[in-house]
Design a protein around this motif. Structure first.
Motif, mmCIF file in Angstrom:
data_model
loop_
_atom_site.group_PDB
_atom_site.id
_atom_site.type_symbol
_atom_site.label_atom_id
_atom_site.label_comp_id
_atom_site.label_asym_id
_atom_site.label_seq_id
_atom_site.Cartn_x
_atom_site.Cartn_y
_atom_site.Cartn_z
ATOM 1 N N TYR A 33 -5.989 -8.417 -5.405
ATOM 2 C CA TYR A 33 -5.652 -8.245 -4.032
ATOM 3 C C TYR A 33 -6.306 -7.214 -3.214
ATOM 4 C CZ TYR A 33 -0.508 -9.699 -5.535
ATOM 5 O OH TYR A 33 0.527 -10.547 -5.752
ATOM 6 N N PHE A 35 -6.044 -4.665 0.243
ATOM 7 C CA PHE A 35 -5.096 -4.122 1.302
ATOM 8 C C PHE A 35 -5.880 -3.184 2.288
ATOM 9 C CE2 PHE A 35 -1.501 -5.125 -1.681
ATOM 10 C CZ PHE A 35 -2.065 -4.953 -3.081
ATOM 11 N N LEU A 47 1.285 0.620 4.382
ATOM 12 C CA LEU A 47 0.483 -0.764 4.239
ATOM 13 C C LEU A 47 0.478 -1.499 5.507
ATOM 14 C CD1 LEU A 47 -0.209 -2.832 2.266
ATOM 15 C CD2 LEU A 47 1.919 -3.727 2.293
ATOM 16 N N ARG A 50 -2.080 -7.171 3.489
ATOM 17 C CA ARG A 50 -2.414 -7.624 2.331
ATOM 18 C C ARG A 50 -3.071 -8.965 2.139
ATOM 19 N NH1 ARG A 50 1.812 -8.508 -2.432
ATOM 20 N NH2 ARG A 50 2.172 -10.573 -1.623
ATOM 21 N N THR B 99 2.544 -5.720 -4.383
ATOM 22 C CA THR B 99 1.980 -4.501 -3.454
ATOM 23 C C THR B 99 2.654 -3.163 -3.790
ATOM 24 O OG1 THR B 99 1.826 -6.159 -1.867
ATOM 25 C CG2 THR B 99 1.935 -3.790 -1.177
ATOM 26 N N GLN B 100 1.875 -2.233 -3.731
ATOM 27 C CA GLN B 100 2.123 -0.870 -4.129
ATOM 28 C C GLN B 100 2.782 -0.144 -2.895
ATOM 29 O OE1 GLN B 100 -0.307 1.871 -6.269
ATOM 30 N NE2 GLN B 100 -1.191 0.085 -7.507
ATOM 31 N N TYR B 101 3.973 0.412 -2.636
ATOM 32 C CA TYR B 101 4.452 0.999 -1.355
ATOM 33 C C TYR B 101 4.578 2.338 -1.769
ATOM 34 C CZ TYR B 101 5.639 -3.528 0.098
ATOM 35 O OH TYR B 101 5.495 -4.781 0.697
ATOM 36 N N PHE B 102 3.732 3.006 -0.954
ATOM 37 C CA PHE B 102 3.729 4.909 -1.101
ATOM 38 C C PHE B 102 5.124 5.502 -0.600
ATOM 39 C CE2 PHE B 102 -0.628 5.187 -2.806
ATOM 40 C CZ PHE B 102 -0.964 4.015 -2.669
#
Lengths: 115, 111
Positions: A33, A35, A47, A50, B99-102
């Motif tokens: 991935y 980002f 975010l 992506r 996905t990493q969410y902060f």
């Protein structure tokens, strides 16, 4: 090891115009991935967009789009119709598709938006 | 939508003291990550947990330890604090592959 390079420490754009932020990466993996995260003065990591490496189509989120060139290992972010609220630090990041444990970030690009 | 919660948001400690940072992941996220961001630096991965087990370790000093609890929240314990530990500490959460969410981060200042 995977590395992420952002060669533009600072960029500036006029409000309503378009700007492109560059990012290159190095990996031996085929599935991963990519980002773009935005970090405004509040320092929160937000975010933006992506991209899955197995998808040929470039990701798009409203005014944000990417130009993903897998062979060239390039992942640029295009911001259209720039707004004052877009001013922030932008980080490009990479993570392995099956092992999310080690997200690698670029050094960041500070974007200034001029009214 | 629910986001990652971190507490406290700000923390001031003296050298050689101990600090505990807490992270509450997004519901149904079973993976938690900790990052350290020094002034003017990009975030550096410290450690991660999946299903309450440590899954990977990055550049985490031996003075730091962390764990994930049965409710999936995580705590980062930092002992013998040094001036160089002053930083923004992020927690992120994700499903096993995603996905990493902060979170908003905890700003630690060591005096």
């Amino acid at each position: 090891a995977q590395t992420v390079t952002q060669s533009q420490p600072e960029m500036s754009v006029q409000e309503a115009e378009t700007v492109t932020l560059s990012c290159t990466y190095d990996t031996s993996e085929s599935d991963y991935y990519l980002f773009w995260y935005k970090q405004p003065p509040s320092r929160q990591m937000i975010l933006v967009i992506r991209q899955e490496a197995y998808k040929q189509q470039n990701a798009t989120e409203n005014r944000f789009s990417v130009n993903f060139q897998k062979a060239a290992k390039s992942f640029s972010l295009k911001i259209s119709d720039s707004q004052l609220g877009d001013a922030a630090m932008y980080f490009c990041a990479y993570t392995n598709l099956y092992n999310n444990n080690d997200m690698r970030f670029g050094a960041g690009t500070r974007l200034t938006v001029k009214p | 939508a629910a986001g990652v919660i971190q507490s406290p948001r700000h923390l001031i400690k003296e050298k050689r003291e101990t600090a505990t940072l807490k992270c509450y992941p997004i519901p149904r996220h079973d993976t938690v990550y900790w990052y350290q961001q020094g002034p003017g630096q990009d975030p550096q991965f410290l450690i991660s947990f999946y299903e309450k087990m440590q899954s990977d370790k990055g550049s985490i000093p031996d003075r730091f330890s962390a764990q994930q609890f049965s409710d999936y929240h995580s705590e980062l314990n930092m002992s013998s604090l040094e001036l160089g530990d002053s930083a923004l500490y992020f927690c992120a959460s994700s499903p096993p592959v995603g996905t990493q969410y902060f979170g908003p981060g905890t700003r630690l200042t060591v005096l």
